[in-house]
Design a protein around this motif. Structure first.
Motif, mmCIF file in Angstrom:
data_model
loop_
_atom_site.group_PDB
_atom_site.id
_atom_site.type_symbol
_atom_site.label_atom_id
_atom_site.label_comp_id
_atom_site.label_asym_id
_atom_site.label_seq_id
_atom_site.Cartn_x
_atom_site.Cartn_y
_atom_site.Cartn_z
ATOM 1 N N ASP A 168 -12.084 43.166 -92.845
ATOM 2 C CA ASP A 168 -12.494 42.318 -91.730
ATOM 3 C C ASP A 168 -12.248 42.992 -90.380
ATOM 4 O OD1 ASP A 168 -13.550 40.119 -93.027
ATOM 5 O OD2 ASP A 168 -11.623 39.126 -93.241
ATOM 6 N N TRP A 171 -18.633 44.341 -97.206
ATOM 7 C CA TRP A 171 -19.743 44.953 -96.466
ATOM 8 C C TRP A 171 -21.072 44.360 -96.903
ATOM 9 C CZ3 TRP A 171 -24.232 47.563 -97.334
ATOM 10 C CH2 TRP A 171 -24.788 48.251 -96.248
ATOM 11 N N GLN A 223 -21.420 40.996 -95.291
ATOM 12 C CA GLN A 223 -21.559 41.045 -93.842
ATOM 13 C C GLN A 223 -22.907 41.585 -93.402
ATOM 14 O OE1 GLN A 223 -18.163 43.479 -93.105
ATOM 15 N NE2 GLN A 223 -16.703 41.774 -93.081
ATOM 16 N N GLU A 251 -19.927 32.336 -88.477
ATOM 17 C CA GLU A 251 -20.668 33.593 -88.368
ATOM 18 C C GLU A 251 -21.157 33.827 -86.951
ATOM 19 O OE1 GLU A 251 -24.459 33.842 -90.391
ATOM 20 O OE2 GLU A 251 -23.892 35.820 -91.114
ATOM 21 N N SER A 255 -18.658 35.575 -84.985
ATOM 22 C CA SER A 255 -18.220 36.889 -85.437
ATOM 23 C C SER A 255 -18.784 37.959 -84.517
ATOM 24 C CB SER A 255 -18.696 37.130 -86.880
ATOM 25 O OG SER A 255 -18.416 38.442 -87.270
ATOM 26 N N ARG A 292 -19.407 41.068 -85.328
ATOM 27 C CA ARG A 292 -20.070 42.168 -86.005
ATOM 28 C C ARG A 292 -21.524 42.225 -85.572
ATOM 29 N NH1 ARG A 292 -23.524 40.763 -90.013
ATOM 30 N NH2 ARG A 292 -23.385 38.679 -90.901
#
Length: 504
Positions: free
Chosen positions: A72, A124, A127, A404, A407, A409
């Motif tokens: 994470d 991964w 994500q 999400e 997040s 990312r």
């Protein structure tokens, strides 16, 4: 999104699948070889062998939560590469080990490496896969693992008698090194993971997600225990009670294994139609019938048929479970995957012990009945466990990963529609990869005098003394390659676009 923008994501996905294939090949074979190697090369007794296996499993169980946290906070591919590196060191340690102490060190490295590698790889996948399409992504990952296991066993059965354990361990170390290279290739991504100091709101969100996941984790652990225990007893029964040789056992289990390798990449279509709950319930019902059927049938063809049906359901269930865990993770996919992997591993460790004791005390029918009852209980409980997550049944019903949006990312590339020419090029490129693997495999089989294709071309018949699982696998592989060739090149002869995934 343009094809040029999608290309880096596609390359990264192929590298991850390649890493899974190369690492799973020696990892799967090790489970089979480790007891044999420890007993013959180190003179270890049953207690020492059991302790060695337990040490690796327990250490892997301990490291899994930390692996999820690392996945994470950092780029999961780098975390997975570190795990593959430990895997490589572990196999090198086995190759050099001349004492039980050295073997325990190698086992410890392998346990920690496996936890980092698989948890990070699954994190991964969750994500980076497109929202609502995680079941397909996890199915492809599971299929790559199965292909790696198939290659690993082919190499092991081919080279063990000729090169010994040390050669296989060194080959395993080299394969894991290739996985490291595959994961580290390409530009370093601008990864923004979970901040080291999570806010109170983030901690509260993860705590709520963890509580929602708990029923599903319990179901996964208990059913994994029953499945692992029954699998161990089935192998023992085929060997001792039915007096089958290892090659004959391989032939009994091969149809189900091929189903498990080929089906996961396509099973997501069934999930999109039926919903996650129905697919998981059907899988547990199949496990129930498999266990109950083993109690009343003993003929190898019947066992092979039962196992093939159960393998098909497992191929659909496992990607659904993993996609469900990722969707309900509260934005902490790594930690959720660490929890899920820990639950299943705990079941795998405990199951053979409990089922073995039950088998010794009450016999085969009682053990099968206990496994069937456990799977039936899972079928009854899993609808409640899924409802507790608050997720929609079907892809595309507004499914959003909890947390999400917050997040940090980078978003995954959207999967668009491939035009006819682009789709044909992709199919030809994939066929070239499959053909290269097929040619290499046939070359290995030819070197071992076990290629069905070569025998048919030269003598039109396989000598009786050369018949065995390798010849059978080569023949099945040829059939699969022919089908793959016709399907892949059909897009060149009759171009058609790749349809987008259905949202219903």
């Amino acid at each position: 999104m343009s094809a040029g923008t999608q290309a880096p994501e596609d390359r990264a996905g192929r590298r991850v699948l390649s890493a899974a294939l190369f690492a799973s090949a020696p990892a799967e074979v090790l489970d089979f070889l480790l007891p044999l190697w420890a007993g013959s090369a180190l003179g270890a007794g049953a207690f020492e062998v059991g302790a060695l296996i337990a040490f690796e499993a327990v250490l892997s169980l301990i490291v899994r939560p930390a692996a999820g946290e690392l996945a994470d906070r950092f780029d999961p591919r780098r975390v997975a590469a570190a795990g593959a590196g430990l895997y490589a060191l572990s196999f090198a340690g086995y190759a050099l080990a001349d004492s039980l102490v050295a073997a325990f060190v190698a086992a410890g490295l392998g346990g920690a490496g496996g936890a980092l590698f698989w948890v990070a790889l699954r994190a991964w996948t969750g994500q980076r896969s497109q929202e609502g399409d995680r079941t397909s992504a996890y199915g492809k990952l599971l299929s790559a693992e199965g292909q790696g296991a198939l290659v690993g066993y082919l190499v092991a059965f081919s080279l063990l008698e000729r090169g010994g354990y040390a050669l296989l361990f060194w080959l395993g170390s080299a394969a894991c090194a290739v996985a490291v290279v595959a994961l580290l290739r390409g530009p370093r991504p601008e990864w923004a993971g979970v901040p080291p100091r999570a806010t109170a709101a983030r901690r509260e969100r993860w705590g709520a997600a963890e509580r929602r996941l708990l029923p599903l984790m319990v179901v996964s652990a208990v059913t994994a225990a029953a499945e692992a225990g029954l699998w161990m007893l089935l192998l023992l029964r085929l060997q001792s009670d039915l007096e089958l040789s290892p090659n004959e056992i391989a032939l009994v289990l091969a149809p189900g294994f091929l189903v498990f390798v080929l089906l996961p990449a396509h099973a997501h279509r069934l999930t999109g139609r039926l919903g996650r709950t129905r697919v998981m319930v059907a899988s547990f019902v199949a496990s129930t019938l498999f266990a109950a059927g083993l109690a009343v049938v003993s003929a190898p063809p019947a066992v092979a048929a039962l196992w093939a049906v159960a393998a098909a359901c497992f191929a659909a269930q496992i990607p659904v479970e993993q996609a469900t865990v990722a969707a309900a993770s509260g934005g902490r996919i790594g930690r959720a995957m660490g929890l899920y992997e820990s639950a299943r591993l705990a079941g795998v460790v405990a199951g053979p012990l409990v089922m073995g004791a039950l088998y010794q005390e009450a016999g085969w029918v009682a053990a099968c009945g206990a496994a069937a009852a456990t799977s039936a209980l899972g079928a009854l409980v899993v609808p409640y466990a899924v409802r507790a997550l608050g997720l929609p049944e079907h892809r595309g019903e507004g499914e959003r990963d909890m947390g999400e949006r917050e997040s940090a990312r980078p978003p995954a590339a959207a999967e668009g529609v491939l035009g006819p020419k682009a789709h044909a090029r992709k199919e030809r490129r994939d066929w070239c990869v499959h053909t290269a693997a097929f040619a290499l495999g046939q070359l290995v089989l030819w070197g071992l005098d076990s290629s069905w294709l070569v025998w048919q071309i030269t003598d039109a018949a396989v000598p009786d003394d050369r018949r065995g699982p390798l010849v059978w696998v080569g023949r099945i592989w040829l059939t699969v390659w022919v089908i793959d060739t016709l399907w892949s090149w059909s897009y060149t002869l009759w171009p058609r676009e790749k349809k987008p995934k259905s949202s219903s």
